[in-house]
Scaffold this motif. Sequence first.
Motif, PDB file in Angstrom:
ATOM      1  N   LEU A 116      57.844 -26.791 -16.930  1.00 13.74           N
ATOM      2  CA  LEU A 116      59.249 -26.453 -16.708  1.00 13.74           C
ATOM      3  C   LEU A 116      59.982 -26.031 -17.975  1.00 13.74           C
ATOM      4  O   LEU A 116      60.805 -25.121 -17.932  1.00 13.74           O
ATOM      5  CB  LEU A 116      59.985 -27.614 -16.028  1.00 13.74           C
ATOM      6  CG  LEU A 116      59.705 -27.764 -14.535  1.00 13.74           C
ATOM      7  CD1 LEU A 116      60.486 -28.929 -13.952  1.00 13.74           C
ATOM      8  CD2 LEU A 116      60.028 -26.500 -13.765  1.00 13.74           C
ATOM      9  N   VAL A 117      59.706 -26.689 -19.075  1.00 14.34           N
ATOM     10  CA  VAL A 117      60.391 -26.298 -20.316  1.00 14.34           C
ATOM     11  C   VAL A 117      60.056 -24.859 -20.692  1.00 14.34           C
ATOM     12  O   VAL A 117      60.971 -24.062 -20.951  1.00 14.34           O
ATOM     13  CB  VAL A 117      60.083 -27.284 -21.468  1.00 14.34           C
ATOM     14  CG1 VAL A 117      60.597 -26.733 -22.798  1.00 14.34           C
ATOM     15  CG2 VAL A 117      60.711 -28.646 -21.189  1.00 14.34           C
ATOM     16  N   PRO A 118      58.775 -24.456 -20.714  1.00 20.47           N
ATOM     17  CA  PRO A 118      58.481 -23.059 -21.031  1.00 20.47           C
ATOM     18  C   PRO A 118      59.114 -22.068 -20.040  1.00 20.47           C
ATOM     19  O   PRO A 118      59.629 -21.031 -20.441  1.00 20.47           O
ATOM     20  CB  PRO A 118      56.955 -22.969 -20.978  1.00 20.47           C
ATOM     21  CG  PRO A 118      56.486 -24.363 -21.226  1.00 20.47           C
ATOM     22  CD  PRO A 118      57.533 -25.244 -20.617  1.00 20.47           C
ATOM     23  N   LYS A 119      59.092 -22.396 -18.730  1.00 26.13           N
ATOM     24  CA  LYS A 119      59.714 -21.519 -17.751  1.00 26.13           C
ATOM     25  C   LYS A 119      61.219 -21.448 -17.949  1.00 26.13           C
ATOM     26  O   LYS A 119      61.812 -20.369 -17.842  1.00 26.13           O
ATOM     27  CB  LYS A 119      59.385 -21.984 -16.330  1.00 26.13           C
ATOM     28  CG  LYS A 119      57.977 -21.678 -15.891  1.00 26.13           C
ATOM     29  CD  LYS A 119      57.739 -22.076 -14.443  1.00 26.13           C
ATOM     30  CE  LYS A 119      56.315 -21.751 -14.033  1.00 26.13           C
ATOM     31  NZ  LYS A 119      56.050 -22.094 -12.645  1.00 26.13           N
ATOM     32  N   THR A 120      61.820 -22.578 -18.214  1.00 23.50           N
ATOM     33  CA  THR A 120      63.266 -22.618 -18.460  1.00 23.50           C
ATOM     34  C   THR A 120      63.614 -21.790 -19.679  1.00 23.50           C
ATOM     35  O   THR A 120      64.545 -20.967 -19.645  1.00 23.50           O
ATOM     36  CB  THR A 120      63.747 -24.067 -18.669  1.00 23.50           C
ATOM     37  OG1 THR A 120      63.389 -24.854 -17.518  1.00 23.50           O
ATOM     38  CG2 THR A 120      65.247 -24.144 -18.870  1.00 23.50           C
ATOM     39  N   ASN A 121      62.862 -22.000 -20.755  1.00 24.12           N
ATOM     40  CA  ASN A 121      63.124 -21.258 -22.005  1.00 24.12           C
ATOM     41  C   ASN A 121      62.947 -19.756 -21.810  1.00 24.12           C
ATOM     42  O   ASN A 121      63.718 -18.953 -22.355  1.00 24.12           O
ATOM     43  CB  ASN A 121      62.227 -21.762 -23.131  1.00 24.12           C
ATOM     44  CG  ASN A 121      62.625 -23.151 -23.591  1.00 24.12           C
ATOM     45  OD1 ASN A 121      63.743 -23.611 -23.323  1.00 24.12           O
ATOM     46  ND2 ASN A 121      61.722 -23.840 -24.259  1.00 24.12           N
ATOM     47  N   ALA A 122      61.944 -19.360 -21.029  1.00 25.69           N
ATOM     48  CA  ALA A 122      61.705 -17.929 -20.788  1.00 25.69           C
ATOM     49  C   ALA A 122      62.864 -17.311 -20.019  1.00 25.69           C
ATOM     50  O   ALA A 122      63.208 -16.147 -20.245  1.00 25.69           O
ATOM     51  CB  ALA A 122      60.405 -17.752 -20.036  1.00 25.69           C
TER      52      ALA A 122
END
Length: 125
Positions: A116-122
């Motif tokens: 979720l963090v990588p998807k959120t950041n993207a």
Amino acid sequence: MTIGEISQEIGLSADTLRYYEKIGLLPNVPRDNSGKRNYDENFINWIKFIQTLKNSGMSLNDIIEYINLAKCGNNTYQERKNLLIKSKQILLEKMSNLQSMIEKANYQINNYDNILVPKTNALIF
């Protein structure tokens, strides 16, 4: 007993009681000379009965159907029981859906940093 008094005793709003009467869950409530509803013990029993069915998961439409069937006599016994069975099935389906959602939430929590963090950041940055 006024609508305010019965509302306080039963724990339902006056609007809910009026709505129950409007849709046919409650029989017509007698009124006094000034037009105010005058509830008696029979109505308290009706409301408690409705709450019992509602607390078992029955929809208001099914409760109306149950009451109408009951008015037809004991020959509707099985139909009334089937309404309870139907309500239980709906609850079981909801419970299954909730369990699935809990499992997805657990997955997201357990994999928060990696997924979720990588998807959120993207999306955000």
